[in-house]
Motif scaffolding. Sequence first.
Motif, PDB file in Angstrom:
ATOM      1  N   MET A  10      44.804  37.868  33.325  1.00 57.57           N
ATOM      2  CA  MET A  10      43.509  37.582  33.919  1.00 57.57           C
ATOM      3  C   MET A  10      43.141  38.607  34.986  1.00 57.57           C
ATOM      4  O   MET A  10      41.983  39.037  35.081  1.00 57.57           O
ATOM      5  CB  MET A  10      43.517  36.169  34.492  1.00 57.57           C
ATOM      6  N   SER A  39      39.953  33.987  30.694  1.00 55.68           N
ATOM      7  CA  SER A  39      39.504  34.134  32.081  1.00 55.68           C
ATOM      8  C   SER A  39      38.692  32.945  32.570  1.00 55.68           C
ATOM      9  O   SER A  39      38.671  32.656  33.765  1.00 55.68           O
ATOM     10  CB  SER A  39      38.678  35.415  32.242  1.00 55.68           C
ATOM     11  N   HIS A  99      42.123  41.871  33.332  1.00 55.83           N
ATOM     12  CA  HIS A  99      40.772  41.761  32.783  1.00 55.83           C
ATOM     13  C   HIS A  99      39.724  41.954  33.877  1.00 55.83           C
ATOM     14  O   HIS A  99      38.766  42.722  33.709  1.00 55.83           O
ATOM     15  CB  HIS A  99      40.604  40.389  32.125  1.00 55.83           C
TER      16      HIS A  99
END
Length: 196
Positions: free
Chosen positions: A63, A108, A66
């Motif tokens: 996450m 996410s 990203h």
Amino acid sequence: MARKTGSHAEITGPKIREAALHLFARHGYAAVSMRQIAAEVGVQAGALYAYTPDKQALLFHLMEAHMQHLLESWAAEPRPDSPLARLEGFTRFHIRYHLDRPDEVFISYMELRNLEPENFAALESLRRRYEDALQQILAEGCAAGLFAIADPRIATMGLIAMLTGVSTWFRDTGRLSRADVEEVYWDMTRRAVGAG
């Protein structure tokens, strides 16, 4: 995160992250075991701990990576002078970026609930930086008399939710192309902020 060095680490580490990404997106974080990730990569479960302390660290790393890449990619985009042009740029960038990464986007948003408090706070800080970029565009547009919105913060959250939502339904095999989707969403965004 623990990291091994050497040629195997350069191959195995990314494979572990890729396997975790796809398994978390397909089955959900809570339903995936480290043993499943290891089987997907083709290594013993114990070998994973040479690359990550635990499953939570693996989720957080995915996450965080990203969000960091999202921020870096947005920072590299052109910055036109007009708030309206910047808003169009943000809209089109957000759609392109998220359509290319459906698994990352799903994780996410859907797996935030599974982050430990410290990791959640770190992720929220990164998300807030991205949201602030849009909020600044909206505030500048309002100040210039280009946008008619009562609360740039609420508008920011609403627009990001709308734009991100495209990744839940869009398919390259559908009737609309990516360019079509960009046009439709830009028109909705422009109308949502009251831009003429």
